[in-house]
Design an enzyme around this catalytic site. Structure first.
Site, PDB file in Angstrom:
ATOM      1  N   ARG A   1       0.840  -1.201   0.000  1.00  0.00           N
ATOM      2  CA  ARG A   1       0.000   0.000   0.000  1.00  0.00           C
ATOM      3  C   ARG A   1       0.869   1.243   0.000  1.00  0.00           C
ATOM      4  O   ARG A   1       2.029   1.229   0.419  1.00  0.00           O
ATOM      5  CB  ARG A   1      -0.974  -0.002   1.171  1.00  0.00           C
ATOM      6  CG  ARG A   1      -0.329   0.129   2.543  1.00  0.00           C
ATOM      7  CD  ARG A   1      -0.480   1.540   3.084  1.00  0.00           C
ATOM      8  NE  ARG A   1      -0.174   1.618   4.492  1.00  0.00           N
ATOM      9  CZ  ARG A   1       0.710   2.456   5.016  1.00  0.00           C
ATOM     10  NH1 ARG A   1       1.429   3.245   4.254  1.00  0.00           N
ATOM     11  NH2 ARG A   1       0.901   2.499   6.316  1.00  0.00           N
TER      12      ARG A   1
ATOM     13  N   GLU B   1      -7.406   8.876   6.118  1.00  0.00           N
ATOM     14  CA  GLU B   1      -6.440   9.729   6.819  1.00  0.00           C
ATOM     15  C   GLU B   1      -5.722  10.603   5.789  1.00  0.00           C
ATOM     16  O   GLU B   1      -5.700  11.815   5.890  1.00  0.00           O
ATOM     17  CB  GLU B   1      -5.422   8.871   7.576  1.00  0.00           C
ATOM     18  CG  GLU B   1      -4.325   9.679   8.240  1.00  0.00           C
ATOM     19  CD  GLU B   1      -3.336   8.806   9.014  1.00  0.00           C
ATOM     20  OE1 GLU B   1      -2.147   9.175   9.053  1.00  0.00           O
ATOM     21  OE2 GLU B   1      -3.738   7.790   9.578  1.00  0.00           O
TER      22      GLU B   1
ATOM     23  N   ARG C   1      -5.261   6.432  -0.335  1.00  0.00           N
ATOM     24  CA  ARG C   1      -4.495   5.287   0.141  1.00  0.00           C
ATOM     25  C   ARG C   1      -4.727   4.179  -0.887  1.00  0.00           C
ATOM     26  O   ARG C   1      -5.849   3.680  -1.019  1.00  0.00           O
ATOM     27  CB  ARG C   1      -5.020   4.901   1.518  1.00  0.00           C
ATOM     28  CG  ARG C   1      -4.261   3.876   2.304  1.00  0.00           C
ATOM     29  CD  ARG C   1      -2.889   4.231   2.792  1.00  0.00           C
ATOM     30  NE  ARG C   1      -2.686   5.315   3.701  1.00  0.00           N
ATOM     31  CZ  ARG C   1      -2.723   5.242   5.017  1.00  0.00           C
ATOM     32  NH1 ARG C   1      -3.060   4.131   5.612  1.00  0.00           N
ATOM     33  NH2 ARG C   1      -2.417   6.289   5.746  1.00  0.00           N
TER      34      ARG C   1
ATOM     35  N   CYS D   1       0.489  12.350   8.216  1.00  0.00           N
ATOM     36  CA  CYS D   1       1.355  11.985   9.342  1.00  0.00           C
ATOM     37  C   CYS D   1       2.799  11.842   8.862  1.00  0.00           C
ATOM     38  O   CYS D   1       3.048  11.141   7.878  1.00  0.00           O
ATOM     39  CB  CYS D   1       0.879  10.671   9.963  1.00  0.00           C
ATOM     40  SG  CYS D   1       1.839  10.205  11.420  1.00  0.00           S
TER      41      CYS D   1
ATOM     42  N   THR E   1       5.131  10.115   9.813  1.00  0.00           N
ATOM     43  CA  THR E   1       5.687   8.761   9.900  1.00  0.00           C
ATOM     44  C   THR E   1       5.555   8.019   8.573  1.00  0.00           C
ATOM     45  O   THR E   1       6.234   7.011   8.357  1.00  0.00           O
ATOM     46  CB  THR E   1       4.983   7.936  11.002  1.00  0.00           C
ATOM     47  OG1 THR E   1       3.610   7.764  10.651  1.00  0.00           O
ATOM     48  CG2 THR E   1       5.097   8.611  12.352  1.00  0.00           C
TER      49      THR E   1
ATOM     50  N   ARG F   1       4.254   0.659   2.268  1.00  0.00           N
ATOM     51  CA  ARG F   1       4.320  -0.449   3.232  1.00  0.00           C
ATOM     52  C   ARG F   1       4.006  -1.736   2.486  1.00  0.00           C
ATOM     53  O   ARG F   1       2.894  -1.929   1.986  1.00  0.00           O
ATOM     54  CB  ARG F   1       3.331  -0.247   4.380  1.00  0.00           C
ATOM     55  CG  ARG F   1       3.426  -1.351   5.438  1.00  0.00           C
ATOM     56  CD  ARG F   1       2.478  -1.120   6.617  1.00  0.00           C
ATOM     57  NE  ARG F   1       2.715  -2.120   7.652  1.00  0.00           N
ATOM     58  CZ  ARG F   1       2.117  -3.313   7.697  1.00  0.00           C
ATOM     59  NH1 ARG F   1       1.236  -3.661   6.779  1.00  0.00           N
ATOM     60  NH2 ARG F   1       2.398  -4.169   8.663  1.00  0.00           N
TER      61      ARG F   1
ATOM     62  N   ARG G   1       4.403  -7.947  13.317  1.00  0.00           N
ATOM     63  CA  ARG G   1       3.243  -7.603  14.158  1.00  0.00           C
ATOM     64  C   ARG G   1       2.162  -8.660  13.974  1.00  0.00           C
ATOM     65  O   ARG G   1       2.229  -9.462  13.047  1.00  0.00           O
ATOM     66  CB  ARG G   1       2.701  -6.212  13.818  1.00  0.00           C
ATOM     67  CG  ARG G   1       2.399  -5.985  12.351  1.00  0.00           C
ATOM     68  CD  ARG G   1       1.677  -4.677  12.103  1.00  0.00           C
ATOM     69  NE  ARG G   1       2.555  -3.531  12.083  1.00  0.00           N
ATOM     70  CZ  ARG G   1       2.190  -2.313  11.703  1.00  0.00           C
ATOM     71  NH1 ARG G   1       0.967  -2.085  11.302  1.00  0.00           N
ATOM     72  NH2 ARG G   1       3.030  -1.315  11.712  1.00  0.00           N
TER      73      ARG G   1
ATOM     74  N   GLU H   1      -0.821  -3.316  14.397  1.00  0.00           N
ATOM     75  CA  GLU H   1       0.179  -3.039  15.422  1.00  0.00           C
ATOM     76  C   GLU H   1      -0.366  -3.352  16.810  1.00  0.00           C
ATOM     77  O   GLU H   1      -1.539  -3.145  17.091  1.00  0.00           O
ATOM     78  CB  GLU H   1       0.573  -1.559  15.347  1.00  0.00           C
ATOM     79  CG  GLU H   1       1.957  -1.291  15.865  1.00  0.00           C
ATOM     80  CD  GLU H   1       2.473   0.091  15.489  1.00  0.00           C
ATOM     81  OE1 GLU H   1       3.590   0.397  15.910  1.00  0.00           O
ATOM     82  OE2 GLU H   1       1.761   0.842  14.811  1.00  0.00           O
TER      83      GLU H   1
END
Length: 362
Positions: A127, A226, A230, A272, A274, A281, A309, A314
């Protein structure tokens, strides 16, 4: 009536009072940087308060910082650059130009199928996030912005053809049968994250939000969840080459219709900090019941830059020895390098599992 949001000074006071906070916001926003940035505004009208409000209201945040809009990465760079360097563990903000294949070519044969037997890898997923360069992030968007952004996004999605051709389902006015199906498919996103809520991530919900997917459900796009976009490519089994190729084709097609926010040294920009850089990912759900119990498992994963994970995200536990294994690094390397690093790491972990299997049979 919506609750009044804390202004910049109030956010700073709350942060100062949060003595036990371990967030990156608390670590990186010094008094000196606060004084330097407190009165600044981005070209979208974004303020420091909109970047730090989530972390100020949630002192237990891990990061606590969001960019109010793409320009925040320039206007509030003294704070955001520090957060980026600490989170991504890089000495400087120096991300390379995008590169999706070897020498810039779309040749993904090297990846092939990571588990041709189909014995270990349950599924593969890649993604990525994208932001429109002409719109801000959730804190500065109006309802009209969200509607217009959804409109231009849906037009771009209509340009996808062949196996990427699909249907868009807006959240606003969604019928119960469609909603039930999307929940069953684990495709539907919700408005239930308190960190995102304080960052204005759910304003005007569900206006301007929606989900696009192909009939075979191997390609999916979340609109205004978000991030603005995506994009997700996935399928059962271990054929990383096919999954990645599908995603790259979708990105290349949509880039003919849309302009995405980028910044030299940071790569693609996201809400974000991060997620920026490659924003990529890549993950597999893999059966590793033996090696995952080894005392060396976590250390080995860290050595090969893989993040393990539970399969439900997570901080969740593994189910039946199946782990979600993904690339740890998103910044400071190209998309091609990130995927290759994930492939090499997953194959190294798989080799350890096979060694333990062979030993158990003796």
């Amino acid at each position: 009536m919506a609750a009044k949001k804390s202004n910049t000074a109030e956010c700073w006071s709350k942060l100062e009072a949060a003595k036990d906070s371990k967030s990156l916001l608390k670590k990186c926003l010094t008094k000196e940087i606060y004084e330097q940035l407190k009165d600044k505004k981005t070209k979208f009208g974004g303020t420091l308060a909109e970047c730090i409000r989530s972390g100020a209201e949630n002192p237990d945040s891990g990061v606590g910082v969001y960019a109010c809009d793409p320009d925040a990465y320039t206007t509030f760079a003294p704070l955001l650059d520090d957060v980026i360097k600490v989170y991504h563990k890089v000495p400087e903000v120096k991300h390379p130009k995008p590169c999706f294949g070897p020498d810039g070519k779309d040749d993904f044969k090297e990846f092939a199928n990571l588990d041709p037997e189909g014995k270990y890898i349950v599924s593969t997923r890649v993604r990525t996030g994208r932001s429109h360069d002409s719109y801000g992030f959730p804190p500065v968007l109006t309802k009209e912005d969200r509607v217009n952004m959804e409109k231009v996004t849906v037009e771009a999605l209509k340009s996808l053809d062949g196996k990427l051709k699909g249907e868009y389902f807006p959240l606003l006015g969604m019928d119960k049968a469609t909603e039930k199906q999307l929940v069953e498919d684990h495709f539907l996103f919700k408005d239930d994250d308190r960190f995102l809520r304080e960052a204005s991530g759910y304003e005007d919900w569900p206006v301007g939000r929606g989900i696009f997917h192909t009939p075979d459900k191997k390609f999916l796009v979340w609109v205004n969840e978000e991030d603005h976009l995506r994009l997700i490519s996935m399928q059962m089994g271990g054929d990383l080459s096919e999954v990645y190729q599908r995603l790259v084709k979708a990105i290349n097609t949509m880039e003919k219709k849309l302009t995405f926010a980028k910044k030299r040294g940071l790569g693609y920009l996201t809400f974000c900090p991060t997620n920026l850089g490659t924003t990529l990912r890549a993950s597999v759900h893999m059966r590793i019941p033996l090696f995952s119990k080894s005392p060396q498992f976590q250390e080995f994963c860290a050595k090969v830059n893989i993040q393990p994970r539970g399969i439900h995200g997570e901080h969740t536990e593994s189910v039946g020895g199946v782990y979600d294994l993904s690339n740890k690094r998103r910044l400071g390397l190209t998309e091609w390098e990130a995927i290759k690093e994930m492939k090499d790491g997953v194959l190294a972990i798989l080799a350890e599992e096979k060694k333990l299997e062979a030993k158990a049979k003796k």
